[in-house]
Design a protein around this motif. Structure first.
Motif, PDB file in Angstrom:
ATOM      1  N   MET A  17       0.853  -1.185   0.000  1.00 43.00           N
ATOM      2  CA  MET A  17       0.000   0.000   0.000  1.00 43.00           C
ATOM      3  C   MET A  17       0.893   1.240   0.000  1.00 43.00           C
ATOM      4  O   MET A  17       1.808   1.344   0.816  1.00 43.00           O
ATOM      5  CB  MET A  17      -0.917  -0.002   1.229  1.00 43.00           C
ATOM      6  CG  MET A  17      -1.963   1.097   1.258  1.00 43.00           C
ATOM      7  SD  MET A  17      -3.091   0.899   2.693  1.00 43.00           S
ATOM      8  CE  MET A  17      -3.958  -0.612   2.214  1.00 43.00           C
ATOM      9  N   ILE A  18       0.638   2.161  -0.915  1.00 41.24           N
ATOM     10  CA  ILE A  18       1.433   3.376  -1.049  1.00 41.24           C
ATOM     11  C   ILE A  18       0.534   4.585  -0.845  1.00 41.24           C
ATOM     12  O   ILE A  18      -0.504   4.726  -1.509  1.00 41.24           O
ATOM     13  CB  ILE A  18       2.111   3.462  -2.430  1.00 41.24           C
ATOM     14  CG1 ILE A  18       3.026   2.243  -2.664  1.00 41.24           C
ATOM     15  CG2 ILE A  18       2.908   4.749  -2.557  1.00 41.24           C
ATOM     16  CD1 ILE A  18       4.176   2.127  -1.695  1.00 41.24           C
ATOM     17  N   LEU A  19       0.935   5.468   0.071  1.00 41.82           N
ATOM     18  CA  LEU A  19       0.206   6.701   0.349  1.00 41.82           C
ATOM     19  C   LEU A  19       1.163   7.881   0.145  1.00 41.82           C
ATOM     20  O   LEU A  19       2.313   7.822   0.595  1.00 41.82           O
ATOM     21  CB  LEU A  19      -0.322   6.709   1.786  1.00 41.82           C
ATOM     22  CG  LEU A  19      -1.123   5.478   2.227  1.00 41.82           C
ATOM     23  CD1 LEU A  19      -1.405   5.539   3.715  1.00 41.82           C
ATOM     24  CD2 LEU A  19      -2.417   5.377   1.440  1.00 41.82           C
ATOM     25  N   GLN A  20       0.702   8.924  -0.507  1.00 41.38           N
ATOM     26  CA  GLN A  20       1.571  10.062  -0.783  1.00 41.38           C
ATOM     27  C   GLN A  20       0.830  11.378  -0.537  1.00 41.38           C
ATOM     28  O   GLN A  20      -0.390  11.455  -0.706  1.00 41.38           O
ATOM     29  CB  GLN A  20       2.078  10.017  -2.231  1.00 41.38           C
ATOM     30  CG  GLN A  20       2.999   8.842  -2.522  1.00 41.38           C
ATOM     31  CD  GLN A  20       3.498   8.822  -3.946  1.00 41.38           C
ATOM     32  OE1 GLN A  20       2.781   9.181  -4.868  1.00 41.38           O
ATOM     33  NE2 GLN A  20       4.743   8.404  -4.141  1.00 41.38           N
ATOM     34  N   ARG A  21       1.595  12.382  -0.129  1.00 39.34           N
ATOM     35  CA  ARG A  21       1.046  13.722   0.034  1.00 39.34           C
ATOM     36  C   ARG A  21       2.169  14.740  -0.156  1.00 39.34           C
ATOM     37  O   ARG A  21       3.291  14.511   0.317  1.00 39.34           O
ATOM     38  CB  ARG A  21       0.421  13.894   1.417  1.00 39.34           C
ATOM     39  CG  ARG A  21      -0.405  15.187   1.560  1.00 39.34           C
ATOM     40  CD  ARG A  21      -1.049  15.270   2.928  1.00 39.34           C
ATOM     41  NE  ARG A  21      -1.975  16.399   3.029  1.00 39.34           N
ATOM     42  CZ  ARG A  21      -3.280  16.304   2.838  1.00 39.34           C
ATOM     43  NH1 ARG A  21      -3.827  15.124   2.545  1.00 39.34           N
ATOM     44  NH2 ARG A  21      -4.061  17.364   2.948  1.00 39.34           N
ATOM     45  N   VAL A  22       1.880  15.804  -0.860  1.00 37.15           N
ATOM     46  CA  VAL A  22       2.829  16.906  -1.006  1.00 37.15           C
ATOM     47  C   VAL A  22       2.454  17.979   0.005  1.00 37.15           C
ATOM     48  O   VAL A  22       1.319  18.473   0.009  1.00 37.15           O
ATOM     49  CB  VAL A  22       2.821  17.478  -2.433  1.00 37.15           C
ATOM     50  CG1 VAL A  22       3.748  18.694  -2.518  1.00 37.15           C
ATOM     51  CG2 VAL A  22       3.257  16.416  -3.442  1.00 37.15           C
ATOM     52  N   ILE A  23       3.408  18.320   0.865  1.00 35.24           N
ATOM     53  CA  ILE A  23       3.189  19.279   1.942  1.00 35.24           C
ATOM     54  C   ILE A  23       3.969  20.547   1.622  1.00 35.24           C
ATOM     55  O   ILE A  23       5.171  20.496   1.341  1.00 35.24           O
ATOM     56  CB  ILE A  23       3.627  18.691   3.294  1.00 35.24           C
ATOM     57  CG1 ILE A  23       2.789  17.443   3.611  1.00 35.24           C
ATOM     58  CG2 ILE A  23       3.505  19.717   4.417  1.00 35.24           C
ATOM     59  CD1 ILE A  23       3.212  16.713   4.872  1.00 35.24           C
ATOM     60  N   ALA A  24       3.282  21.676   1.667  1.00 36.83           N
ATOM     61  CA  ALA A  24       3.896  22.967   1.305  1.00 36.83           C
ATOM     62  C   ALA A  24       4.744  23.485   2.463  1.00 36.83           C
ATOM     63  O   ALA A  24       4.444  24.522   3.068  1.00 36.83           O
ATOM     64  CB  ALA A  24       2.821  23.965   0.917  1.00 36.83           C
ATOM     65  N   ALA A  25       5.808  22.750   2.758  1.00 32.23           N
ATOM     66  CA  ALA A  25       6.733  23.138   3.825  1.00 32.23           C
ATOM     67  C   ALA A  25       8.085  22.506   3.532  1.00 32.23           C
ATOM     68  O   ALA A  25       8.161  21.462   2.873  1.00 32.23           O
ATOM     69  CB  ALA A  25       6.217  22.669   5.187  1.00 32.23           C
ATOM     70  N   PRO A  26       9.170  23.115   3.981  1.00 34.07           N
ATOM     71  CA  PRO A  26      10.504  22.547   3.747  1.00 34.07           C
ATOM     72  C   PRO A  26      10.648  21.166   4.363  1.00 34.07           C
ATOM     73  O   PRO A  26      10.011  20.843   5.374  1.00 34.07           O
ATOM     74  CB  PRO A  26      11.440  23.558   4.426  1.00 34.07           C
ATOM     75  CG  PRO A  26      10.653  24.815   4.507  1.00 34.07           C
ATOM     76  CD  PRO A  26       9.233  24.408   4.691  1.00 34.07           C
ATOM     77  N   ARG A  27      11.518  20.378   3.757  1.00 37.40           N
ATOM     78  CA  ARG A  27      11.680  18.994   4.192  1.00 37.40           C
ATOM     79  C   ARG A  27      12.127  18.894   5.643  1.00 37.40           C
ATOM     80  O   ARG A  27      11.668  18.001   6.372  1.00 37.40           O
ATOM     81  CB  ARG A  27      12.679  18.274   3.268  1.00 37.40           C
ATOM     82  CG  ARG A  27      12.910  16.818   3.642  1.00 37.40           C
ATOM     83  CD  ARG A  27      13.659  16.071   2.570  1.00 37.40           C
ATOM     84  NE  ARG A  27      14.971  16.630   2.308  1.00 37.40           N
ATOM     85  CZ  ARG A  27      15.861  16.059   1.491  1.00 37.40           C
ATOM     86  NH1 ARG A  27      15.549  14.935   0.856  1.00 37.40           N
ATOM     87  NH2 ARG A  27      17.033  16.613   1.294  1.00 37.40           N
ATOM     88  N   HIS A  28      13.013  19.770   6.097  1.00 39.38           N
ATOM     89  CA  HIS A  28      13.524  19.630   7.462  1.00 39.38           C
ATOM     90  C   HIS A  28      12.417  19.832   8.492  1.00 39.38           C
ATOM     91  O   HIS A  28      12.453  19.223   9.566  1.00 39.38           O
ATOM     92  CB  HIS A  28      14.690  20.596   7.699  1.00 39.38           C
ATOM     93  CG  HIS A  28      14.296  22.024   7.845  1.00 39.38           C
ATOM     94  ND1 HIS A  28      14.102  22.861   6.766  1.00 39.38           N
ATOM     95  CD2 HIS A  28      14.048  22.789   8.953  1.00 39.38           C
ATOM     96  CE1 HIS A  28      13.778  24.063   7.183  1.00 39.38           C
ATOM     97  NE2 HIS A  28      13.726  24.046   8.506  1.00 39.38           N
ATOM     98  N   LEU A  29      11.397  20.652   8.167  1.00 41.44           N
ATOM     99  CA  LEU A  29      10.294  20.842   9.107  1.00 41.44           C
ATOM    100  C   LEU A  29       9.375  19.625   9.141  1.00 41.44           C
ATOM    101  O   LEU A  29       8.891  19.235  10.208  1.00 41.44           O
ATOM    102  CB  LEU A  29       9.500  22.092   8.724  1.00 41.44           C
ATOM    103  CG  LEU A  29      10.220  23.431   8.878  1.00 41.44           C
ATOM    104  CD1 LEU A  29       9.298  24.576   8.489  1.00 41.44           C
ATOM    105  CD2 LEU A  29      10.728  23.613  10.316  1.00 41.44           C
TER     106      LEU A  29
END
Length: 311
Positions: free
Chosen positions: A170-182
């Motif tokens: 099962m693969i779940l994905q989301r793009v989050i409008a924040a820098p990776r380190h946060l």
């Protein structure tokens, strides 16, 4: 192939022929139909945590990963172990990765310091909906001994395993409008992870938590109606701001429910989060999918996004 010829010396034709006869060339092709979408099959084929699940061709073989970096220019180094026999080392170099349709990698096999073979491996994935097909072409050079039959058996068994694993992935994905380190900090932080983990309306009660490689998180996830779901996560590889893997157990030291991983991809100020899970059995996968695990998992990633924004 380069011959060692002294400057000014005439080429030794007999030497060239002798060297050439020690090299055997073969082109091998393998194909499998897989009951999984192309994007899911791609993750099962390339994600290091998934590869550890299906890569051993038989139960008598143990594969130990020393290094794994699935990116163009990255390396994967593993040892294939069979009781009473010398370890076989596999060095992979990723040359091309075009998700979810094509990968190209080099592969060098050695034993006790001796190079046995070198190969170029090309995988092509196509399909639509819930079904896909993978074709793997291996251009093989056997150097110290004839490796063709070993490759036929190894790749054949490995792709059989891959097909089964992809069918319960099962693969779940989301793009989050924040820098990776946060985003990474919100996930891999012992104080913040319990604050957002779980679907909408769920909360977590932690018994102990240690998010380092080799650590664990033992906790109860509590549903909106008060139902308690005991959980135990055992952490494997942790690469800061890149990826981590863990096992999901049914309660403290209970049976394994799934092998899971999370990957954090920097998209230039935003972060793509991929959460993957290989369920222990096909029955568990279908049961989880039936009660809405995809929707509940996406809710969990949504809570992560809201938590990051709130901070």
């Amino acid at each position: 192939m380069t011959l060692d010829i002294e400057p000014g010396a005439a080429p030794d034709v007999s030497q060239a022929r002798a060297v050439a006869t020690n090299v055997r060339f073969a082109t091998l092709t393998f194909e499998r139909d897989v009951a999984a979408p192309p994007a899911t099959l791609w993750e099962a084929w390339t994600a290091p945590a998934a590869r550890t699940v299906w890569s051993a061709p038989t139960p008598s073989v143990t594969v130990e990963y020393l290094e794994a970096g699935t990116r163009v220019g990255g390396r994967e180094v593993s040892l294939c172990k069979v009781a009473g026999e010398p370890d076989i080392r596999c060095d992979i170099g990723w040359l091309d990765l075009r998700a979810p349709s094509r990968s190209v990698n080099s592969e060098v096999i050695s034993r006790e310091g001796e190079t046995l073979s070198a190969a170029l491996v090309t995988a092509a994935i196509e399909g639509n909906g819930e079904h896909s097909r993978i074709q793997v072409t291996v251009q093989l050079s056997s150097l110290a001994e004839d490796m063709e039959e070993g490759y036929r058996q190894g790749f054949g068994a490995g792709l059989d395993n891959l097909s089964a694993v992809a069918g319960r992935t099962m693969i779940l994905q989301r793009v989050i409008a924040a820098p990776r380190h946060l985003v990474w900090k919100a996930w891999m932080n012992e104080e913040t992870l319990p604050q957002w983990w779980g679907p909408d309306g769920f909360s977590c009660k932690t018994k102990r938590i240690d998010l380092r490689q080799g650590g664990e998180w033992v906790f109860d996830m509590i549903g909106p109606d008060g139902t308690v779901f005991p959980n135990h996560h055992r952490y494997g590889e942790v690469r800061v701001e890149d990826r981590m893997s863990y096992e999901l157990l049914w309660g403290e030291n209970g049976p394994k429910h799934a092998d899971a991983w999370a990957v954090f991809e920097d998209l230039g100020g935003t972060t793509k989060v991929t959460l993957g899970m290989v369920f222990s059995t096909a029955a568990e996968y279908h049961t989880a999918k039936g009660f809405g695990a995809v929707e509940l998992g996406l809710q969990t990633l949504g809570k992560l996004e809201r938590f990051v924004f709130s901070r």
